[in-house]
Design a protein around this motif. Structure first.
Motif, PDB file in Angstrom:
ATOM      1  N   ARG A  55       0.836  -1.199   0.000  1.00 24.85           N
ATOM      2  CA  ARG A  55       0.000   0.000   0.000  1.00 24.85           C
ATOM      3  C   ARG A  55       0.876   1.258   0.000  1.00 24.85           C
ATOM      4  NH1 ARG A  55      -2.904  -1.268   3.936  1.00 24.85           N
ATOM      5  NH2 ARG A  55      -4.763  -1.967   2.814  1.00 24.85           N
ATOM      6  N   PHE A  56       1.933   1.252   0.792  1.00 23.76           N
ATOM      7  CA  PHE A  56       2.819   2.414   0.857  1.00 23.76           C
ATOM      8  C   PHE A  56       3.621   2.588  -0.429  1.00 23.76           C
ATOM      9  CE2 PHE A  56       2.955   1.763   5.698  1.00 23.76           C
ATOM     10  CZ  PHE A  56       1.785   2.491   5.842  1.00 23.76           C
ATOM     11  N   SER A  57       3.692   1.518  -1.251  1.00 20.37           N
ATOM     12  CA  SER A  57       4.393   1.610  -2.537  1.00 20.37           C
ATOM     13  C   SER A  57       3.527   2.258  -3.609  1.00 20.37           C
ATOM     14  CB  SER A  57       4.826   0.217  -3.003  1.00 20.37           C
ATOM     15  OG  SER A  57       5.733  -0.353  -2.083  1.00 20.37           O
ATOM     16  N   GLY A  58       2.277   2.569  -3.270  1.00 20.77           N
ATOM     17  CA  GLY A  58       1.409   3.295  -4.186  1.00 20.77           C
ATOM     18  C   GLY A  58       0.340   2.462  -4.857  1.00 20.77           C
ATOM     19  N   TYR A  59       0.232   1.186  -4.530  1.00 24.62           N
ATOM     20  CA  TYR A  59      -0.785   0.322  -5.127  1.00 24.62           C
ATOM     21  C   TYR A  59      -2.076   0.377  -4.317  1.00 24.62           C
ATOM     22  CZ  TYR A  59       2.984  -1.757  -7.907  1.00 24.62           C
ATOM     23  OH  TYR A  59       4.019  -1.958  -8.768  1.00 24.62           O
ATOM     24  N   ASP A  60      -3.189   0.277  -5.023  1.00 29.14           N
ATOM     25  CA  ASP A  60      -4.492   0.222  -4.359  1.00 29.14           C
ATOM     26  C   ASP A  60      -4.772  -1.238  -4.006  1.00 29.14           C
ATOM     27  OD1 ASP A  60      -7.155   0.282  -3.542  1.00 29.14           O
ATOM     28  OD2 ASP A  60      -7.678   1.871  -4.952  1.00 29.14           O
ATOM     29  N   VAL A  61      -4.475  -1.610  -2.793  1.00 31.89           N
ATOM     30  CA  VAL A  61      -4.604  -2.993  -2.341  1.00 31.89           C
ATOM     31  C   VAL A  61      -6.040  -3.486  -2.456  1.00 31.89           C
ATOM     32  CG1 VAL A  61      -4.429  -4.499  -0.320  1.00 31.89           C
ATOM     33  CG2 VAL A  61      -2.589  -2.880  -0.830  1.00 31.89           C
ATOM     34  N   ALA A  62      -6.990  -2.612  -2.149  1.00 33.36           N
ATOM     35  CA  ALA A  62      -8.402  -3.010  -2.174  1.00 33.36           C
ATOM     36  C   ALA A  62      -8.813  -3.494  -3.566  1.00 33.36           C
ATOM     37  CB  ALA A  62      -9.284  -1.853  -1.734  1.00 33.36           C
ATOM     38  N   ASN A  63      -8.345  -2.810  -4.606  1.00 34.20           N
ATOM     39  CA  ASN A  63      -8.721  -3.201  -5.972  1.00 34.20           C
ATOM     40  C   ASN A  63      -8.178  -4.580  -6.336  1.00 34.20           C
ATOM     41  OD1 ASN A  63     -10.167  -0.874  -6.441  1.00 34.20           O
ATOM     42  ND2 ASN A  63      -8.467   0.204  -7.414  1.00 34.20           N
ATOM     43  N   PHE A  64      -6.975  -4.883  -5.886  1.00 30.67           N
ATOM     44  CA  PHE A  64      -6.413  -6.208  -6.137  1.00 30.67           C
ATOM     45  C   PHE A  64      -7.261  -7.284  -5.449  1.00 30.67           C
ATOM     46  CE2 PHE A  64      -2.768  -3.621  -7.188  1.00 30.67           C
ATOM     47  CZ  PHE A  64      -2.146  -4.331  -8.213  1.00 30.67           C
ATOM     48  N   LYS A  65      -7.646  -7.033  -4.217  1.00 30.30           N
ATOM     49  CA  LYS A  65      -8.450  -8.008  -3.479  1.00 30.30           C
ATOM     50  C   LYS A  65      -9.835  -8.169  -4.099  1.00 30.30           C
ATOM     51  CE  LYS A  65      -6.293  -7.613   1.077  1.00 30.30           C
ATOM     52  NZ  LYS A  65      -6.526  -7.363   2.520  1.00 30.30           N
ATOM     53  N   ILE A  66     -10.401  -7.059  -4.556  1.00 25.04           N
ATOM     54  CA  ILE A  66     -11.719  -7.126  -5.190  1.00 25.04           C
ATOM     55  C   ILE A  66     -11.648  -7.960  -6.462  1.00 25.04           C
ATOM     56  CG2 ILE A  66     -13.477  -5.766  -6.398  1.00 25.04           C
ATOM     57  CD1 ILE A  66     -12.841  -3.487  -4.398  1.00 25.04           C
ATOM     58  N   PHE A  67     -10.606  -7.747  -7.256  1.00 23.99           N
ATOM     59  CA  PHE A  67     -10.481  -8.494  -8.506  1.00 23.99           C
ATOM     60  C   PHE A  67     -10.359  -9.995  -8.248  1.00 23.99           C
ATOM     61  CE2 PHE A  67      -7.882 -10.646 -11.668  1.00 23.99           C
ATOM     62  CZ  PHE A  67      -8.594 -10.382 -12.826  1.00 23.99           C
ATOM     63  N   ILE A  68      -9.489 -10.390  -7.335  1.00 23.23           N
ATOM     64  CA  ILE A  68      -9.282 -11.824  -7.111  1.00 23.23           C
ATOM     65  C   ILE A  68     -10.510 -12.447  -6.467  1.00 23.23           C
ATOM     66  CG2 ILE A  68      -8.249 -11.773  -4.807  1.00 23.23           C
ATOM     67  CD1 ILE A  68      -7.063 -13.801  -7.886  1.00 23.23           C
ATOM     68  N   PHE A  69     -11.257 -11.692  -5.683  1.00 29.42           N
ATOM     69  CA  PHE A  69     -12.498 -12.200  -5.090  1.00 29.42           C
ATOM     70  C   PHE A  69     -13.548 -12.418  -6.178  1.00 29.42           C
ATOM     71  CE2 PHE A  69     -16.375 -11.352  -2.308  1.00 29.42           C
ATOM     72  CZ  PHE A  69     -16.342 -12.618  -1.733  1.00 29.42           C
ATOM     73  N   CYS A  70     -13.623 -11.497  -7.127  1.00 27.38           N
ATOM     74  CA  CYS A  70     -14.560 -11.651  -8.245  1.00 27.38           C
ATOM     75  C   CYS A  70     -14.152 -12.821  -9.133  1.00 27.38           C
ATOM     76  CB  CYS A  70     -14.617 -10.365  -9.071  1.00 27.38           C
ATOM     77  SG  CYS A  70     -15.382  -8.975  -8.217  1.00 27.38           S
ATOM     78  N   PHE A  71     -12.859 -12.967  -9.366  1.00 29.02           N
ATOM     79  CA  PHE A  71     -12.371 -14.093 -10.166  1.00 29.02           C
ATOM     80  C   PHE A  71     -12.717 -15.414  -9.483  1.00 29.02           C
ATOM     81  CE2 PHE A  71      -9.148 -17.215 -11.344  1.00 29.02           C
ATOM     82  CZ  PHE A  71      -9.155 -17.126 -12.725  1.00 29.02           C
ATOM     83  N   ALA A  72     -12.517 -15.482  -8.181  1.00 32.18           N
ATOM     84  CA  ALA A  72     -12.839 -16.694  -7.433  1.00 32.18           C
ATOM     85  C   ALA A  72     -14.337 -16.982  -7.484  1.00 32.18           C
ATOM     86  CB  ALA A  72     -12.376 -16.551  -5.980  1.00 32.18           C
ATOM     87  N   ALA A  73     -15.154 -15.935  -7.427  1.00 37.82           N
ATOM     88  CA  ALA A  73     -16.606 -16.127  -7.516  1.00 37.82           C
ATOM     89  C   ALA A  73     -17.006 -16.688  -8.863  1.00 37.82           C
ATOM     90  CB  ALA A  73     -17.314 -14.791  -7.267  1.00 37.82           C
ATOM     91  N   LEU A  74     -16.387 -16.190  -9.929  1.00 34.25           N
ATOM     92  CA  LEU A  74     -16.684 -16.666 -11.280  1.00 34.25           C
ATOM     93  C   LEU A  74     -16.331 -18.143 -11.425  1.00 34.25           C
ATOM     94  CD1 LEU A  74     -15.955 -14.728 -14.533  1.00 34.25           C
ATOM     95  CD2 LEU A  74     -15.277 -17.108 -14.360  1.00 34.25           C
ATOM     96  N   VAL A  75     -15.177 -18.535 -10.901  1.00 29.65           N
ATOM     97  CA  VAL A  75     -14.753 -19.934 -10.988  1.00 29.65           C
ATOM     98  C   VAL A  75     -15.707 -20.836 -10.213  1.00 29.65           C
ATOM     99  CG1 VAL A  75     -12.928 -21.554 -10.340  1.00 29.65           C
ATOM    100  CG2 VAL A  75     -12.328 -19.364 -11.392  1.00 29.65           C
TER     101      VAL A  75
END
Length: 382
Positions: free
Chosen positions: A241-261
């Protein structure tokens, strides 16, 4: 060629692991098992989709979801709605008070098809909805949770509560969902009899092909820059997070991917088994899916398939003899895995296979495995 070999197959060890699994489910099982048992294996493999989704969200994402049954059920209900509407043609339901609607709606004195059922008369819409609607539902949950930095045990509990709420909603709205009995009496798919032996064999092979495709797609995601960042988030979230990445968006994407699978597995379950009920949506199936992933190895895409097969074979055999005790067996298995081999079957293979292969003379393969970290799916022999 190197892209396919390294990114999709996972190098030499990954390619061998996938080849062995493919031979087992595509050749060995169909040759050894009768139609009934093979259909059971097909049902078990639909659960493997949910186990793979937990590798993504839990093993690599570091976020335990106790609600994967939600998305498994949504995918299954989406397919069941299409099949039920096809089975509820005016000709097939001429004896009902209101022909042309599912039988459970007629029993509950509904006189017309609910608006949210109408789009499911289209097979194309159904296929899209099976994937998009669970992912969209996961997106709303993810935004609500991850944007507020809700994680850990709190996220696990919240997903469990959502699974309970959805189960209660399905059971309570009997006239719209079929209630506790679920959606049953599914007979045809675009006029093709899905209850025949030939259909069950075809669905089995389609299920296997989709499972292998999901493994390849998941490997591509995990070997990308996204996958490396996902591991970094799991281990050092604040640093990422301190490196400038939006951690929440990464978690949301992988959660959506897992839901699709998971939803894809639910849709195949409906086709393989011929019904869908709320018993596959709630807490118990969601926890069982976690056990499948834990036993197989929550960092191994192929290991969780073996874990799913092993637990379900044992569950079937044990429940036939001691039907009232199999839940205790499941709980004991989960506790034993956590305490004695937390990396599951994949971890045991990575630990003991070098010596085994060395005895067989595969020295080069053994050395490769000895240098492979247990926590990296791409380097282990699944």
């Amino acid at each position: 060629m190197s892209f396919v070999y390294n990114k999709l197959l996972g190098g030499k060890s990954g390619a061998i692991g996938l080849l062995v699994l493919s031979i087992l489910i595509l050749i060995v099982f169909p040759m050894m098992l009768d139609g009934f048992r093979l259909n059971l294996v097909g049902k078990y493999l639909t659960y493997a989709f949910a186990a793979i989704s937990l590798v993504m969200i839990w093993g690599y994402g570091g976020t335990l979801s106790l609600g994967q049954g939600i998305f498994f059920g949504l995918g299954g209900y989406g397919m069941a709605m299409f099949l039920k509407l096809e089975a509820s043609s005016p000709e097939n339901t001429s004896i009902q008070s209101t022909p042309g609607i599912p039988d459970f709606m007629d029993w509950n004195q509904l006189t017309e098809l609910p608006w949210f059922w109408e789009p499911f008369t289209s097979f194309g819409f159904t296929l899209v909805a099976i994937l998009i609607l669970p992912a969209l539902f996961a997106y709303f949950i993810g935004v609500a949770m991850f944007k507020r930095r809700v994680g850990g045990v709190y996220f696990a509990i919240i997903t469990q509560v959502i699974a309970v709420i959805l189960t209660v909603l399905i059971v309570g709205q009997q006239g719209y969902t079929g209630g506790i009995n679920g959606i049953t009496d599914l007979r045809t798919l675009n006029g093709w009899d899905i209850t025949s032996d030939s259909a069950k064999y075809l669905f089995y092979y389609i299920n296997c092909a989709l499972l292998i495709g999901v493994i390849l797609l998941s490997r591509f995601v995990l070997t990308s820059k996204f996958g490396r960042l996902l591991l970094a988030i799991r281990d050092k979230e604040d640093r990422v997070r301190f490196s400038g990445y939006d951690v929440a968006n990464f978690k949301i994407f992988i959660f959506c991917f897992a839901a699709l699978v998971s939803a894809l597995g639910g849709a195949m379950f409906t086709l393989q088994v011929g019904f869908m009920s709320p018993s596959f949506v709630g807490i118990v199936p969601s926890i069982e899916m976690v056990i499948f992933a834990a036993v197989g190895g929550r960092m191994s895409l192929i290991g969780v398939v073996y874990g799913t097969l092993l637990i379900n074979f044992g569950k079937t055999a044990f429940s036939e003899t001691f039907p009232e005790l199999w839940l205790f067996l499941m709980g004991g298995t989960f506790i034993a895995v956590v305490m004695f081999f937390p990396n599951g079957l994949a971890g045991l293979w990575s630990q003991y296979s070098p010596a085994f292969l060395n005895k067989l003379g595969f020295l080069k393969s053994a050395k490769a495995l000895e240098t492979a970290p247990v926590t990296t799916d791409m380097k282990e022999s699944n």
